[in-house]
Design a protein around this motif. Structure first.
Motif, PDB file in Angstrom:
ATOM      1  N   LEU A 158       0.815  -1.208   0.000  1.00 56.55           N
ATOM      2  CA  LEU A 158       0.000   0.000   0.000  1.00 56.55           C
ATOM      3  C   LEU A 158       0.851   1.260   0.000  1.00 56.55           C
ATOM      4  N   GLU A 159       1.859   1.292   0.846  1.00 53.34           N
ATOM      5  CA  GLU A 159       2.690   2.497   0.927  1.00 53.34           C
ATOM      6  C   GLU A 159       3.392   2.778  -0.394  1.00 53.34           C
ATOM      7  N   SER A 160       3.847   1.725  -1.051  1.00 52.77           N
ATOM      8  CA  SER A 160       4.485   1.899  -2.359  1.00 52.77           C
ATOM      9  C   SER A 160       3.483   2.403  -3.388  1.00 52.77           C
ATOM     10  N   MET A 161       2.231   1.919  -3.284  1.00 53.98           N
ATOM     11  CA  MET A 161       1.197   2.376  -4.215  1.00 53.98           C
ATOM     12  C   MET A 161       0.958   3.868  -4.083  1.00 53.98           C
ATOM     13  N   ILE A 162       0.979   4.359  -2.841  1.00 49.25           N
ATOM     14  CA  ILE A 162       0.747   5.790  -2.614  1.00 49.25           C
ATOM     15  C   ILE A 162       1.823   6.626  -3.302  1.00 49.25           C
ATOM     16  N   ARG A 174      -2.767  12.270  -3.121  1.00 51.66           N
ATOM     17  CA  ARG A 174      -3.371  13.570  -2.800  1.00 51.66           C
ATOM     18  C   ARG A 174      -4.231  13.509  -1.542  1.00 51.66           C
ATOM     19  N   TYR A 175      -4.665  12.304  -1.140  1.00 52.05           N
ATOM     20  CA  TYR A 175      -5.469  12.187   0.077  1.00 52.05           C
ATOM     21  C   TYR A 175      -4.642  11.735   1.278  1.00 52.05           C
ATOM     22  N   ALA A 176      -3.419  11.323   1.049  1.00 50.25           N
ATOM     23  CA  ALA A 176      -2.560  10.857   2.138  1.00 50.25           C
ATOM     24  C   ALA A 176      -1.652  11.983   2.622  1.00 50.25           C
ATOM     25  N   SER A 177      -1.320  11.941   3.890  1.00 51.93           N
ATOM     26  CA  SER A 177      -0.361  12.885   4.473  1.00 51.93           C
ATOM     27  C   SER A 177       0.917  12.127   4.793  1.00 51.93           C
ATOM     28  N   ILE A 178       2.027  12.858   4.858  1.00 52.19           N
ATOM     29  CA  ILE A 178       3.305  12.229   5.162  1.00 52.19           C
ATOM     30  C   ILE A 178       4.026  13.021   6.253  1.00 52.19           C
ATOM     31  N   PHE A 179       4.605  12.314   7.182  1.00 55.88           N
ATOM     32  CA  PHE A 179       5.345  12.956   8.273  1.00 55.88           C
ATOM     33  C   PHE A 179       6.761  13.266   7.762  1.00 55.88           C
ATOM     34  N   ASP A 180       6.868  14.359   7.003  1.00 53.32           N
ATOM     35  CA  ASP A 180       8.148  14.730   6.416  1.00 53.32           C
ATOM     36  C   ASP A 180       8.761  15.923   7.147  1.00 53.32           C
ATOM     37  N   TYR A 220       8.894   8.733  10.984  1.00 56.67           N
ATOM     38  CA  TYR A 220       9.319   9.810  10.085  1.00 56.67           C
ATOM     39  C   TYR A 220       9.334   9.279   8.651  1.00 56.67           C
ATOM     40  N   GLU A 221       8.806  10.063   7.728  1.00 56.82           N
ATOM     41  CA  GLU A 221       8.664   9.724   6.315  1.00 56.82           C
ATOM     42  C   GLU A 221       7.605   8.648   6.068  1.00 56.82           C
ATOM     43  N   ASP A 222       6.759   8.369   7.076  1.00 58.22           N
ATOM     44  CA  ASP A 222       5.657   7.426   6.883  1.00 58.22           C
ATOM     45  C   ASP A 222       4.389   8.164   6.475  1.00 58.22           C
TER      46      ASP A 222
END
Length: 334
Positions: free
Chosen positions: A23-27, A35-41, A70-72
């Motif tokens: 799933l994470e790779s798909m995002i 565009r609907y996901a957020s990332i802890f960058d 971080y970066e998830d």
């Protein structure tokens, strides 16, 4: 951040394992997910640091309370539903690779009619009743709450539901899923007996030829006569006719049935003949659009043949054979 939801809490890890995806790779490469996901960058880290400079910024999942790395990627509650809509499109497409037939397919309707006739004739009840679409989805560990998002995105490889824009019907909870194993007995041909019968006329029909021909027809029904097995079968039927290996029927009553909605006008006798060209669906003998008249000498078979249900009216026409008809009885081969 109180509204964060980690990807693990979506409960889709096992589903994506079945599909051999992550799933994470798909995002990362599907824009409609990203565009609907957020990332802890770094940008979010600094923003949280500015808001609370005394503590090292952390984001906890509001469901499992685990720390989001971080970066998830993670989701916010307001983005959850649109994200699920998009991710379930991917899931629907993925699991659809395993939908060979569905209860909307003409082949399955014929298969069920065949089983009903066998039940009437021999009292044998078929165990090949398909799998409910919900059981099918459960097999991919799709959370039950997500079924409503996945169902509209399922596609049948046979009849085109879901992938053919001209087909407006969509999958719903009432659908059944079938595969080749369910139809093995129905689609199989007793090849050995057919080959032995052909030898009577010095026609060499090899087992591998007939097996390949069966597969060829399913993929290229309009090109059937281009196959060597088809040429040999045509030669066989011709010789059977020339040698008088046919049945003659006369002074016999045959029947044809048609269903209609309750309250609608009864079919006129002229409407009980074969359908106009371009109207008919796929049948045992005809391709889509071909005009063929299907008859039976036993009225008990009609409800099964026309897929009659109790909410419909059933009109039955009686046809009397006045002139002798020559019938090629293929059952002689078996």
């Amino acid at each position: 951040m109180e509204d964060a939801i980690c990807l693990d809490c979506l409960g889709l890890n096992e589903t994506f394992n079945h599909l051999e995806k992550n799933l994470e790779s798909m995002i990362n490469y599907v824009k409609d997910l990203e565009r609907y996901a957020s990332i802890f960058d770094e940008e979010m880290f600094n923003k949280l640091l500015d808001n609370n400079y005394r503590k090292t910024p952390k984001i906890l999942c509001s469901k499992c309370k685990n720390e989001i790395g971080y970066e998830d990627y993670f989701l916010r509650r307001e983005s959850l539903v649109p994200f699920l809509n998009e991710v379930c499109k991917i899931i629907g497409e993925g699991v659809s690779r395993y939908i060979q037939f569905c209860s909307n397919c003409e082949l399955i309707k014929e298969f069920n009619a065949f089983n009903k006739i066998i039940e009437v004739e021999k009292g044998q009840v078929s165990k090949d009743n398909g799998q409910s679409v919900l059981e099918f989805l459960y097999g991919f560990d799709i959370p039950e709450d997500y079924n409503k998002y996945v169902l509209p995105n399922l596609q049948c490889r046979c009849c085109g539901i879901g992938q053919d824009e001209s087909v407006t019907i969509k999958f719903n909870e009432s659908f059944l899923i079938y595969n080749d194993d369910d139809l093995t007995d129905y689609l199989s041909v007793d090849i050995d007996e057919l080959s032995q019968y052909a030898e009577k006329y010095f026609i060499n029909l090899k087992k591998i030829e007939l097996t390949n021909f069966s597969s060829f027809l399913r993929n290229y029904p309009m090109l059937g006569m281009r196959h060597t097995a088809a040429e040999k079968l045509y030669e066989l039927f011709t010789k059977m006719y020339e040698e008088g290996e046919f049945s003659i029927i006369e002074n016999l009553k045959l029947y044809r049935g048609r269903t209609r909605n309750k309250g609608t006008e009864k079919f006129h006798s002229k409407q009980m003949w074969n359908p106009p060209i371009g109207v008919s669906s796929h049948g045992r003998y005809n391709l889509v659009g071909s005009s063929v008249l299907y008859l039976t000498d036993n009225m008990d078979y009609i409800p099964a043949e026309v897929n009659y249900i109790g909410s419909q009216e059933l009109d039955v026409a009686t046809l009397i054979i006045n002139k002798p008809l020559k019938i090629l009885d293929l059952s002689q081969m078996y």
